[in-house]
Design a protein around this motif. Structure first.
Motif, PDB file in Angstrom:
ATOM      1  N   PHE A 100      23.791  -5.880  -5.794  1.00 24.22           N
ATOM      2  CA  PHE A 100      22.526  -5.030  -5.122  1.00 24.22           C
ATOM      3  C   PHE A 100      22.674  -4.540  -3.565  1.00 24.22           C
ATOM      4  N   VAL A 101      22.236  -5.773  -2.895  1.00 23.07           N
ATOM      5  CA  VAL A 101      22.478  -5.816  -1.640  1.00 23.07           C
ATOM      6  C   VAL A 101      23.766  -4.973  -0.911  1.00 23.07           C
ATOM      7  N   SER A 102      24.833  -5.468  -1.422  1.00 25.14           N
ATOM      8  CA  SER A 102      25.986  -4.813  -0.679  1.00 25.14           C
ATOM      9  C   SER A 102      25.991  -3.559  -0.915  1.00 25.14           C
ATOM     10  N   ALA A 103      25.793  -2.866  -2.061  1.00 23.71           N
ATOM     11  CA  ALA A 103      25.817  -1.452  -2.307  1.00 23.71           C
ATOM     12  C   ALA A 103      24.954  -0.563  -1.520  1.00 23.71           C
ATOM     13  N   TYR A 104      23.495  -1.175  -1.735  1.00 21.76           N
ATOM     14  CA  TYR A 104      22.567  -0.635  -0.859  1.00 21.76           C
ATOM     15  C   TYR A 104      22.721  -0.445   0.491  1.00 21.76           C
ATOM     16  N   HIS A 105      23.215  -1.498   0.948  1.00 24.83           N
ATOM     17  CA  HIS A 105      23.654  -1.736   2.603  1.00 24.83           C
ATOM     18  C   HIS A 105      24.617  -0.695   2.839  1.00 24.83           C
ATOM     19  N   LEU A 106      25.957  -0.713   1.897  1.00 20.20           N
ATOM     20  CA  LEU A 106      27.047   0.066   2.016  1.00 20.20           C
ATOM     21  C   LEU A 106      26.433   1.809   2.133  1.00 20.20           C
ATOM     22  N   CYS A 107      25.524   2.064   1.205  1.00 21.75           N
ATOM     23  CA  CYS A 107      25.168   3.432   1.458  1.00 21.75           C
ATOM     24  C   CYS A 107      24.031   3.565   2.647  1.00 21.75           C
ATOM     25  N   GLN A 108      23.423   2.708   3.142  1.00 21.38           N
ATOM     26  CA  GLN A 108      22.914   2.960   4.417  1.00 21.38           C
ATOM     27  C   GLN A 108      23.872   3.194   5.480  1.00 21.38           C
ATOM     28  N   LEU A 109      24.920   2.486   5.519  1.00 23.74           N
ATOM     29  CA  LEU A 109      25.919   2.688   6.576  1.00 23.74           C
ATOM     30  C   LEU A 109      26.820   3.770   6.456  1.00 23.74           C
ATOM     31  N   ALA A 110      26.946   4.242   5.227  1.00 21.19           N
ATOM     32  CA  ALA A 110      27.691   5.576   4.980  1.00 21.19           C
ATOM     33  C   ALA A 110      27.020   6.659   5.257  1.00 21.19           C
ATOM     34  N   HIS A 111      25.677   6.524   5.213  1.00 20.99           N
ATOM     35  CA  HIS A 111      25.059   7.724   5.068  1.00 20.99           C
ATOM     36  C   HIS A 111      25.269   8.707   6.202  1.00 20.99           C
ATOM     37  N   PRO A 112      25.355   8.203   7.653  1.00 15.58           N
ATOM     38  CA  PRO A 112      25.800   9.075   8.559  1.00 15.58           C
ATOM     39  C   PRO A 112      26.987   9.943   8.502  1.00 15.58           C
ATOM     40  N   LEU A 113      28.076   8.978   7.918  1.00 16.84           N
ATOM     41  CA  LEU A 113      29.132   9.844   7.860  1.00 16.84           C
ATOM     42  C   LEU A 113      29.098  10.690   6.380  1.00 16.84           C
ATOM     43  N   LEU A 114      28.599  10.348   5.340  1.00 12.44           N
ATOM     44  CA  LEU A 114      28.578  11.479   4.510  1.00 12.44           C
ATOM     45  C   LEU A 114      27.693  12.547   4.874  1.00 12.44           C
ATOM     46  N   LYS A 115      26.656  12.609   5.514  1.00 14.98           N
ATOM     47  CA  LYS A 115      25.860  13.733   6.268  1.00 14.98           C
ATOM     48  C   LYS A 115      26.810  14.357   7.026  1.00 14.98           C
ATOM     49  N   ASN A 116      27.762  13.845   8.033  1.00 14.35           N
ATOM     50  CA  ASN A 116      28.623  14.739   8.684  1.00 14.35           C
ATOM     51  C   ASN A 116      29.659  15.154   7.805  1.00 14.35           C
ATOM     52  N   SER A 117      29.917  14.937   6.638  1.00 16.63           N
ATOM     53  CA  SER A 117      31.092  15.685   6.056  1.00 16.63           C
ATOM     54  C   SER A 117      30.549  16.995   5.258  1.00 16.63           C
ATOM     55  N   GLY A 118      29.020  16.974   5.298  1.00 14.11           N
ATOM     56  CA  GLY A 118      28.611  18.415   4.787  1.00 14.11           C
ATOM     57  C   GLY A 118      28.585  18.321   3.191  1.00 14.11           C
ATOM     58  N   ALA A 119      29.176  17.469   2.624  1.00 15.59           N
ATOM     59  CA  ALA A 119      29.199  17.262   1.016  1.00 15.59           C
ATOM     60  C   ALA A 119      29.362  15.918   0.659  1.00 15.59           C
ATOM     61  N   GLY A 120      28.473  15.059   0.856  1.00 15.10           N
ATOM     62  CA  GLY A 120      28.876  13.586   0.807  1.00 15.10           C
ATOM     63  C   GLY A 120      28.303  13.390  -0.382  1.00 15.10           C
ATOM     64  N   ASN A 121      28.983  12.395  -1.361  1.00 18.85           N
ATOM     65  CA  ASN A 121      28.572  11.942  -2.611  1.00 18.85           C
ATOM     66  C   ASN A 121      28.996  10.511  -2.556  1.00 18.85           C
ATOM     67  N   ILE A 122      27.935   9.813  -3.613  1.00 19.43           N
ATOM     68  CA  ILE A 122      27.954   8.384  -3.528  1.00 19.43           C
ATOM     69  C   ILE A 122      27.917   8.095  -5.233  1.00 19.43           C
ATOM     70  N   VAL A 123      29.028   7.572  -5.567  1.00 26.13           N
ATOM     71  CA  VAL A 123      29.309   6.915  -6.844  1.00 26.13           C
ATOM     72  C   VAL A 123      28.911   5.593  -7.172  1.00 26.13           C
ATOM     73  N   PHE A 124      27.962   5.127  -7.951  1.00 26.55           N
ATOM     74  CA  PHE A 124      27.923   3.537  -8.570  1.00 26.55           C
ATOM     75  C   PHE A 124      28.481   3.400  -9.840  1.00 26.55           C
ATOM     76  N   MET A 125      29.470   2.424  -9.657  1.00 25.27           N
ATOM     77  CA  MET A 125      30.165   1.905 -10.833  1.00 25.27           C
ATOM     78  C   MET A 125      29.288   0.701 -11.329  1.00 25.27           C
ATOM     79  N   SER A 126      29.000   0.513 -12.651  1.00 23.34           N
ATOM     80  CA  SER A 126      28.023  -0.375 -13.333  1.00 23.34           C
ATOM     81  C   SER A 126      28.703  -1.049 -14.624  1.00 23.34           C
ATOM     82  N   SER A 127      28.098  -2.084 -14.993  1.00 25.17           N
ATOM     83  CA  SER A 127      28.539  -2.398 -16.139  1.00 25.17           C
ATOM     84  C   SER A 127      27.880  -2.082 -17.537  1.00 25.17           C
ATOM     85  N   VAL A 128      28.322  -1.982 -18.585  1.00 23.06           N
ATOM     86  CA  VAL A 128      27.791  -1.301 -19.733  1.00 23.06           C
ATOM     87  C   VAL A 128      26.840  -2.705 -20.036  1.00 23.06           C
TER      88      VAL A 128
END
Length: 145
Positions: A100-128
């Protein structure tokens, strides 16, 4: 591994991919295979349970992609093969930090980069296993493979 399939699918579609792994030897082996396939893939050694290493990873990504990122794929997790009564507070901390924490924090860190791209996407892989019951025998089988 699912991570390999994601990297190969994206790279096969023409994306330039940066991935990470905890172990340098595993990462180097994968990078060599992808290079032989003609994929544009780079990588970093990173234990995502470490805040410092997550920050370093995203700094590398920012530098590599000129401050822009189109897709962040959160595909990390660990699984518990213990009886609930045997799980320690350290185990719980590891599971939460990894899953949980790693994914959440990576999203926070990636936010400016995703925003700068103008078309950012986040994909979460999870277990069934988060949706349906998984038997202990299946978990043991997965652990072996």
């Amino acid at each position: 591994m699912v991570r390999h399939a994601v990297v190969e699918e994206l790279a096969g579609l023409g994306a330039t991919v940066h991935t990470c792994a905890r172990t340098e030897s595993v990462l180097d082996e994968c990078l060599q295979q992808w290079k032989m396939k003609g994929f544009k893939v780079t990588g970093s050694v990173c234990d995502v349970t470490s805040e410092t290493e997550r920050q370093k990873l995203m700094s590398t990504v920012s530098s590599q992609f000129d401050g822009k990122l189109n897709i962040l794929v959160n595909n990390v997790g660990t699984i518990n093969f213990q009886k609930t009564t045997d799980v320690t507070s350290e185990d719980i901390s590891l599971y939460l930090n990894t899953n949980f924490v790693s994914a959440y924090h990576l999203c926070q860190l990636a936010h400016p980069l995703l925003k700068n791209s103008g078309a950012g996407n986040i994909v979460f892989m999870s277990s069934v296993a988060g949706v349906v019951s998984v038997s202990v025998s299946l978990l043991e089988h997965l652990k072996e493979h």
